[in-house]
Motif scaffolding. Structure first.
Motif, PDB file in Angstrom:
ATOM      1  N   UNK A 138       0.857  -1.188   0.000  1.00  0.00           N
ATOM      2  CA  UNK A 138       0.000   0.000   0.000  1.00  0.00           C
ATOM      3  C   UNK A 138       0.880   1.221   0.000  1.00  0.00           C
ATOM      4  N   UNK A 192       2.199   0.346   3.888  1.00  0.00           N
ATOM      5  CA  UNK A 192       2.128  -1.007   4.434  1.00  0.00           C
ATOM      6  C   UNK A 192       2.607  -2.028   3.423  1.00  0.00           C
ATOM      7  N   UNK A 193       3.257  -3.044   3.962  1.00  0.00           N
ATOM      8  CA  UNK A 193       3.765  -4.131   3.134  1.00  0.00           C
ATOM      9  C   UNK A 193       3.378  -5.388   3.893  1.00  0.00           C
ATOM     10  N   UNK A 194       2.650  -6.281   3.253  1.00  0.00           N
ATOM     11  CA  UNK A 194       2.215  -7.461   3.983  1.00  0.00           C
ATOM     12  C   UNK A 194       2.576  -8.717   3.194  1.00  0.00           C
TER      13      UNK A 194
END
Lengths: 457, 466
Positions: free
Chosen positions: A41, A49-51
């Motif tokens: 994101x 954000x990194x998931x």
């Protein structure tokens, strides 16, 4: 952890090991799902954000003389699966017997390349994917100074490996990869804000056209600036393909044979009847090459297929899984569907779409002359009821006069009955587009005559 | 679930490449769900799930990785992935304060009839009682679906501030859906009792009552006339009406929306944003309420947060990230659906507090309007505050009395404008349960309010006002 083993071999092995645990009178089905994915994101030029996701799960269906028990677990070790097998068999003791509860038998699956997997998705460097999310935000902001910010810009992918095996002879597995990106820009002028949206999807990162997504999302926000409500009246709606696809979601729920059999569908008892304008054909195709819900078999191992549910406005049939087909005295259409390994198979559409006609959106607006171009609907979850067939939604869009959009609209509602909407279709465009959210639903621009639009002023 | 020493090593690994904050969230969840339809128990599922996720925060960036394997080796690998993803470099930017202060385990939401001990036969009996009561309500009941679900979630949170939390949440909820049909007309009704508690839920909310309420709604709506369209006074009933505040205002009070300038309440702290009659709270401490807990999913103590008092904006709904970044108090609203998701600011039990009027007075004081007894789902644009709501059970108010039922009605308006236009608030606060969706995550919430009146709202229907 037996990670190197093929999931199909693993599922078959567990069926064999589970069989003696549950006894001869119980049929077993094992569904295995493994996902790896990345979601990025972007916000404000940074990675918000990194998931990384990696999940594994097993669902076990046990059938004891028509009585269904289900259990699930995470992890792929035999000890976990063994418990799930025992619990599923025990749960079946508490269910009501239903003679149509059957497991499908084994089938041959298509050997054709369905174009649903590309190793490029996993092989692409994470940094490149991060860059794509950042680039999408940047491109969206660069379109117009009135696009003041981006609420979120996302790149996401998933590589899935699914397998199913059963004591009834099913054994299959497949890999798929999905990539998508989307962006929600906010356009501002004075005190007014409008949000836009667009997306793209594919089986590999290089399928995604970031520039096109940025342009379309910005345009969808910008064109709504300066909007106001309009006086209530009956008029012609032109549904943008995004909006038409959302309406198709309501139809997909009503076309489920499960909903029909249980009196939860406004389309019950209407097979053979004309329920839509003669130009309307709706197709569900689980084998559509490269489409988001394409797979060689459905979520209980029945081969996927293409079927025309509505042809020339006539309702031909419903979506079936093995249970609803047995109960209706017909064959499964390969539409068993489950949310995840946590759920038993129910019924769901694969790639369902409205057969495109002729002309783009502009041409359809010219045909219509006067009306409302609907670009966003709000409240689709509660406001489009697949049981009663009643529709009541908020909308944003553009007023059409003399065949062209003239003024943005907000705070209006659309209301009526789904069957009246279907029969009122006066034009279908050629711009078919699939919406990947909540299944895979595709629609072109659609014009519907004589719909009540309410507003103020 | 996870050894403390292992947890500290995981946090250390997570911050090995830099970062401002890191935490480890692990959960074990087991649950059971049953479904009755056509008077048959057709689904009987139970299962268990284990997972853990590691988060590294660096400025506004969050890196997250999760796994279903909570062995030390797997957790360390997960921490390495999160650390690498945080694109840090150099040494850790925070000092780890280990070992930690373990926060007390609280027993403030007692469980009387534990989900683990409650017999399956009795669960099935609950389904049948709801089903039968619904079917006995009237002749035109075509279908009844009753779903019953329970879950036990053990959570374990450790972070780089040296806090450690262990908690357990037991929840039970029933969903009753009724379809009524007559002469080709189909209508639906539903009711959803639920609590952060065990099976004593049904001592407070008997399944028969849930069945009857859902059935009565569907049957009433069979007699409904098409709703009128246009602006009018709207009286919103207590209980489910609270969903309007939740959707049209609550989401805009969530701090991530405010930070992203995607909230109509941005920059309005301390300002008058509502009628002086409006007092609104988010309160996760309400005993045994469906949206309650002792600690949120970031290990922050649950709280009662005043959102609006006498019409003045008092607080946003914060999570750990906004608290650390903006130096504001964490309000205990960092929530996630499961270990698979990053926590974000979420509502818990959100409600409008009671006022001084009586429901009867409000209705008798309304010459012409709409009485929205039950609201369905709705959607809101948090940037503009524009919303739309379906009214699933509604009546006209004529001459100060509740008159004929109407169908197909929606409420359309703007959250902040509605808050200003509330001109009467009654004393009959009630709550309803729901699953709130945001960022692809669903969490249990309660919405609540007393009966209240909005001076004027646009009703979307299919006919003219008569």
């Amino acid at each position: 952890m037996e990670r190197r083993k093929d999931l199909r071999e693993l599922a078959l092995e567990w069926v064999q090991r589970g069989r003696p645990l549950v006894g001869a009178g119980v049929e077993l089905e094992i569904f295995v799902q493994e996902h790896r994915g990345l979601t990025v994101k972007a916000f404000g030029g940074e990675v918000e954000g990194l998931r990384y996701s990696h999940s594994r799960g097993v669902g076990v269906r046990a059938l004891r003389e028509g009585r269904l028990g289900y259990s699930y677990c995470t992890g792929l070790g035999w000890e976990d699966v063994k418990t799930a097998v025992e619990v599923a068999a025990a749960n079946s003791l508490f269910s009501t017997a239903d003679e149509y509860n059957l497991l499908p038998g084994g089938s041959e699956y298509t050997g054709e390349d369905l174009c649903i997997y590309d190793p490029e998705t996993e092989e692409t460097d994470s940094l490149r994917k991060v860059e794509m999310a950042l680039e999408l935000e940047r491109l969206t902001l660069s379109r117009d100074p009135r696009v003041s910010q981006v609420e979120t810009a996302v790149y996401a992918d998933t590589v899935a490996h699914v397998a199913v095996a059963s004591t009834a002879g099913v054994a299959g597995n497949y890999r798929s990869s999905d990539c998508y990106c989307y962006v929600f820009p906010i356009a501002r002028e004075g005190d007014e804000y409008q949000t836009g949206f667009s997306f793209d999807l594919g089986v590999r990162p290089s399928d995604l056209d970031l520039g096109q997504v940025a342009a379309e999302a910005s345009e969808r926000a910008l064109c709504l600036l300066g909007s106001r409500s309009m006086p209530s009246r009956r008029t012609t709606l032109v549904l943008d393909s995004f909006v038409a696809a959302e309406f198709l979601g309501m139809l997909a729920a009503a076309l489920s044979a499960e909903a029909v059999l249980k009196g939860r569908s406004f389309l019950a008892g209407k097979v053979g009847e004309t329920i839509a304008a003669p130009t309307v054909s709706i197709i569900d195709d689980g084998l559509l090459r490269g489409a988001p819900s394409t797979a060689p078999f459905d979520d209980e191992g029945v081969p996927s297929q293409r079927k025309e549910l509505i042809g020339g406005g006539v309702l031909n049939g419903y979506l079936h899984n093995t249970y609803t087909a047995a109960r209706s005295g017909t064959a499964s259409t390969g539409n068993a569907s489950r949310g995840s390994f946590r759920d038993r198979p129910r019924v769901g559409a694969s790639n369902m779409f409205l057969q495109p006609g002729r002309g783009g959106r502009e041409e359809i607006m010219r045909q219509v002359g006067e009306g409302v171009l609907v670009l966003q609907v709000v409240g689709a979850h509660a406001g489009a009821n697949p049981v009663s067939g009643e529709i009541s939604l908020g909308a944003l869009g553009l007023q059409i006069e003399n065949g062209a959009p003239v003024r943005p609209l907000r705070e209006i509602t659309l209301a009526g009955k789904a069957l009246d909407f279907l029969r009122g279709i006066v034009a279908i465009g050629e711009d078919l587009r699939f919406l990947p959210f909540e299944g895979s639903l595709g629609a072109p621009t659609v014009a519907i005559a004589d719909v009540m639009v309410a507003g103020r002023g | 679930m996870i050894d403390e020493d292992v947890a500290f090593r995981v946090i250390g690994e997570a911050l090995s490449r830099g970062g401002d904050f890191a935490d480890l969230f692990a959960e074990r969840r087991r649950g059971c769900s049953l479904r009755l339809e056509e008077e048959k128990v057709e689904d009987n599922t139970s299962g268990s799930e284990i997972g853990a996720g590691v988060r590294v925060m660096r400025g506004e960036s969050v890196a997250y990785a999760y796994t279903n394997d909570i062995s030390e080796a797997s957790l360390m690998e997960t921490a390495r992935v999160a650390a690498a993803a945080s694109r840090g470099g150099g040494r850790a930017t925070v000092d780890l304060e280990m070992p930690v202060s373990s926060l007390p385990r609280l027993e403030e939401h007692p469980v009387e009839l534990d989900t683990d001990d409650f017999p399956r036969e009795e669960k099935i009996d609950l389904l049948r009682r709801a089903d039968q009561a619904a079917r006995e309500t009237g002749a035109h009941i075509a279908q009844v679906v009753v779903m019953l679900g329970d879950s036990r979630q053990e959570i374990f949170v450790v972070n780089s501030l040296g806090e450690l939390v262990r908690d357990e949440r037991v929840r039970v909820r029933m969903v009753v859906q009724v379809v009524a049909a007559r002469d080709g007309e189909i209508q639906t009704g539903h009711e959803t009792p639920g609590m952060l508690a065990g099976y004593e839920l049904f001592r407070h909310f008997p399944p028969e009552e849930a069945g009857r309420i859902a059935a009565a709604q569907a049957l009433t709506m069979l007699d409904a006339r098409p709703a009128p369209s246009g602006p009018m006074a709207v009286v919103i009933a207590n209980g489910t009406g609270g969903v309007l505040f939740h959707e049209a205002c609550g989401h805009s009070l969530e701090a991530d929306a405010v930070y992203k300038k995607a909230s109509v309440f941005m920059g309005k702290m301390g300002e008058k944003v509502a009628s002086p009659l409006v007092n609104a709270y988010d309160d996760a401490t309400l005993t045994n309420r469906w949206g309650s807990f002792s600690y949120d999913d970031e290990g922050v103590r649950a709280a009662r947060t005043p959102l609006i008092e006498e019409g003045v904006l008092r607080s946003f709904i914060n999570d750990r990230k906004r608290s650390l970044r903006d130096g504001v108090a964490a309000t205990g609203n960092g929530r996630r659906q499961s270990y698979r998701f990053v926590p974000v600011p979420r509502m818990t039990n959100t409600y409008i507090e009671i006022g001084g009027s009586k429901k009867e007075e409000i209705i008798s004081d309304t010459p012409l309007g709409l009485y929205a007894l039950k609201l369905g789902g709705g959607e809101v644009n948090p940037v503009t505050g524009d919303f739309i709501f379906a009214i699933t059970e509604g009546y006209m108010i004529r001459g100060g009395e509740v008159a004929e039922p109407v169908k197909g009605a929606t409420l359309i308006g703007n959250g902040p404008r509605v808050l200003q236009d509330i001109d009467a608030v009654a004393d009959d606060l009630d709550f309803d349960t729901g699953m709130c969706g945001k960022d692809g995550q669903a969490v249990p919430v309660c919405t609540g309010q007393p009966t209240l009146r909005v001076r004027e709202l646009v009703v979307g229907g299919t006919t003219e006002v008569m």
